[in-house]
Design a protein around this motif. Structure first.
Motif, PDB file in Angstrom:
ATOM      1  N   ARG A 130     -13.460 -10.067   8.540  1.00 29.52           N
ATOM      2  CA  ARG A 130     -12.073 -10.270   9.077  1.00 29.52           C
ATOM      3  C   ARG A 130     -10.564  -9.750   8.847  1.00 29.52           C
ATOM      4  O   ARG A 130     -10.168  -9.682   9.858  1.00 29.52           O
ATOM      5  CB  ARG A 130     -12.624 -12.269   9.478  1.00 29.52           C
ATOM      6  CG  ARG A 130     -11.132 -12.401  10.637  1.00 29.52           C
ATOM      7  CD  ARG A 130     -11.183 -14.001  10.149  1.00 29.52           C
ATOM      8  NE  ARG A 130      -9.906 -15.170  11.480  1.00 29.52           N
ATOM      9  CZ  ARG A 130      -8.707 -14.127  11.112  1.00 29.52           C
ATOM     10  NH1 ARG A 130      -7.649 -13.873  10.703  1.00 29.52           N
ATOM     11  NH2 ARG A 130      -7.955 -14.644  12.290  1.00 29.52           N
ATOM     12  N   GLU A 131     -11.151  -9.647   7.777  1.00 27.78           N
ATOM     13  CA  GLU A 131      -9.291  -9.412   7.285  1.00 27.78           C
ATOM     14  C   GLU A 131      -8.616  -7.640   7.354  1.00 27.78           C
ATOM     15  O   GLU A 131      -8.155  -7.787   8.094  1.00 27.78           O
ATOM     16  CB  GLU A 131      -9.528  -9.397   6.244  1.00 27.78           C
ATOM     17  CG  GLU A 131      -8.416  -9.118   5.021  1.00 27.78           C
ATOM     18  CD  GLU A 131      -8.595  -9.461   3.379  1.00 27.78           C
ATOM     19  OE1 GLU A 131      -8.273  -8.164   2.795  1.00 27.78           O
ATOM     20  OE2 GLU A 131      -8.026 -11.185   3.061  1.00 27.78           O
ATOM     21  N   GLU A 134      -8.861  -7.418  11.295  1.00 26.28           N
ATOM     22  CA  GLU A 134      -7.456  -7.929  11.517  1.00 26.28           C
ATOM     23  C   GLU A 134      -6.441  -6.772  11.176  1.00 26.28           C
ATOM     24  O   GLU A 134      -5.408  -6.568  12.219  1.00 26.28           O
ATOM     25  CB  GLU A 134      -6.756  -9.040  10.630  1.00 26.28           C
ATOM     26  CG  GLU A 134      -4.874  -9.414  11.358  1.00 26.28           C
ATOM     27  CD  GLU A 134      -5.474 -10.990  11.133  1.00 26.28           C
ATOM     28  OE1 GLU A 134      -6.326 -11.764  10.133  1.00 26.28           O
ATOM     29  OE2 GLU A 134      -4.225 -11.461  11.144  1.00 26.28           O
ATOM     30  N   ARG A 138      -3.916  -5.016  13.920  1.00 25.34           N
ATOM     31  CA  ARG A 138      -2.720  -5.056  13.403  1.00 25.34           C
ATOM     32  C   ARG A 138      -2.153  -3.457  13.416  1.00 25.34           C
ATOM     33  O   ARG A 138      -1.397  -2.957  14.360  1.00 25.34           O
ATOM     34  CB  ARG A 138      -1.903  -5.913  12.549  1.00 25.34           C
ATOM     35  CG  ARG A 138      -2.349  -7.440  12.645  1.00 25.34           C
ATOM     36  CD  ARG A 138      -1.914  -7.964  11.498  1.00 25.34           C
ATOM     37  NE  ARG A 138      -2.095  -9.315  12.162  1.00 25.34           N
ATOM     38  CZ  ARG A 138      -1.705 -10.312  12.570  1.00 25.34           C
ATOM     39  NH1 ARG A 138      -0.571  -9.777  13.347  1.00 25.34           N
ATOM     40  NH2 ARG A 138      -1.783 -11.827  12.876  1.00 25.34           N
ATOM     41  N   LEU A 152      -9.062 -11.462  18.327  1.00 25.70           N
ATOM     42  CA  LEU A 152      -9.800 -12.252  16.453  1.00 25.70           C
ATOM     43  C   LEU A 152     -10.930 -13.570  16.868  1.00 25.70           C
ATOM     44  O   LEU A 152     -11.963 -13.156  16.386  1.00 25.70           O
ATOM     45  CB  LEU A 152      -8.915 -12.121  15.479  1.00 25.70           C
ATOM     46  CG  LEU A 152      -7.941 -11.608  14.950  1.00 25.70           C
ATOM     47  CD1 LEU A 152      -7.236 -12.230  13.758  1.00 25.70           C
ATOM     48  CD2 LEU A 152      -9.308 -10.782  14.063  1.00 25.70           C
TER      49      LEU A 152
END
Ligand code: 5GP
Length: 235
Positions: A130-131, A134, A138, A152
């Motif tokens: 997930r990190e 993200e 961004r 997300l």
């Protein structure tokens, strides 16, 4: 008969880059350019990434039964989603040219296509966690904070559908993943060609088999867990 390849991935998984790389390496493969009501982003051009149309135009196409499938994507109780759809004519055109066809569509679209064309080959691309997803969303700087959060959340829901796909590709290193995607495409062609496979062909098929759902499940578990941070390991 054309082979239909379906590629799905949460937004920001690097899918477009992988698909672009694939098209540099594989011949006789057409890309189905979807219709959408969302506005163009960045350098996107009408007729290249998508056909950008109004809601009215899209709804007229639905009424005329021009879509093989369509879906309303990124909607929720508060915000109406945008329409995305695959035009029937792309499949007919690919068949006329004796080419295969690749569809870059979401999970809803993929299951509708699988219902209509069960022999279609479906491939799900996952971000490493997930990190990383993200971070990619961004840094590409295309979306507002609200849209990023919605993407997300959609990613979390989409990833849970991974087991409906034939192949799973975890996109850690772009070059490696692009090669794996190419191997999947070529391996399906070889297996359906009915011809005897050379040793080299067999090696290629074996590389592709490593991405088959039943062999990829273990890899997916930690990725799924990263989208559920409330589930702390050991609890
Ligand atoms: P984006 O707006 O980021 O280009 O795409 C959003 C989502 O819509 C992606 O998951 C993409 O795969 C999906 N999508 C693009 N074209 C189609 C289509 O024709 N049908 C469906 N069902 N989904 C699509």
């Amino acid at each position: 008969m054309s082979i239909v390849y379906i590629v799905s991935a949460p937004s920001g998984s690097g899918k477009s880059t992988l698909v672009n790389e694939l098209f540099k390496m594989v011949r006789n493969l057409d890309f189905s350019i979807s219709y959408t009501t969302r506005a163009p982003r960045g350098s996107e051009q009408n007729g290249k990434e998508y056909f950008f149309v109004s809601r009215k135009e899209f709804e007229d196409m639905i009424a005329a039964d021009e879509f093989l499938e369509y879906a309303e994507v990124f909607g929720d109780e508060k915000v109406r989603g945008e329409y995305y759809g695959t035009a029937r004519r792309f499949l007919l055109e690919a068949e006329n040219r004796s080419n295969d066809l690749l569809l870059d569509i979401d999970v809803q679209g993929a299951s509708k296509i699988k219902e209509k064309i069960p022999e279609a080959v479906s491939i799900f691309i996952l971000p490493p966690d997930r990190e990383k997803l993200e971070w990619r969303l961004r840094t590409r700087g295309l979306d507002s904070e609200e849209v990023i959060l919605r993407r997300l959340e959609t990613a979390r829901r989409e990833i849970e559908n991974y087991s409906k796909y034939d192949y799973i590709l975890v996109n850690k290193v772009i070059e490696k993943s692009a090669d794996q995607l190419k191997d999947i495409v070529l391996s399906e062609r070889l297996q359906r060609s009915g011809k005897a496979l050379s040793e080299e062909d067999k090696r290629l098929v074996e590389t592709a088999q490593a991405c088959r759902l039943d062999r990829a499940r273990e890899q997916v578990q930690p990725i799924l867990a990263s989208f559920h941070p409330q589930v702390v390991k050991g609890n």
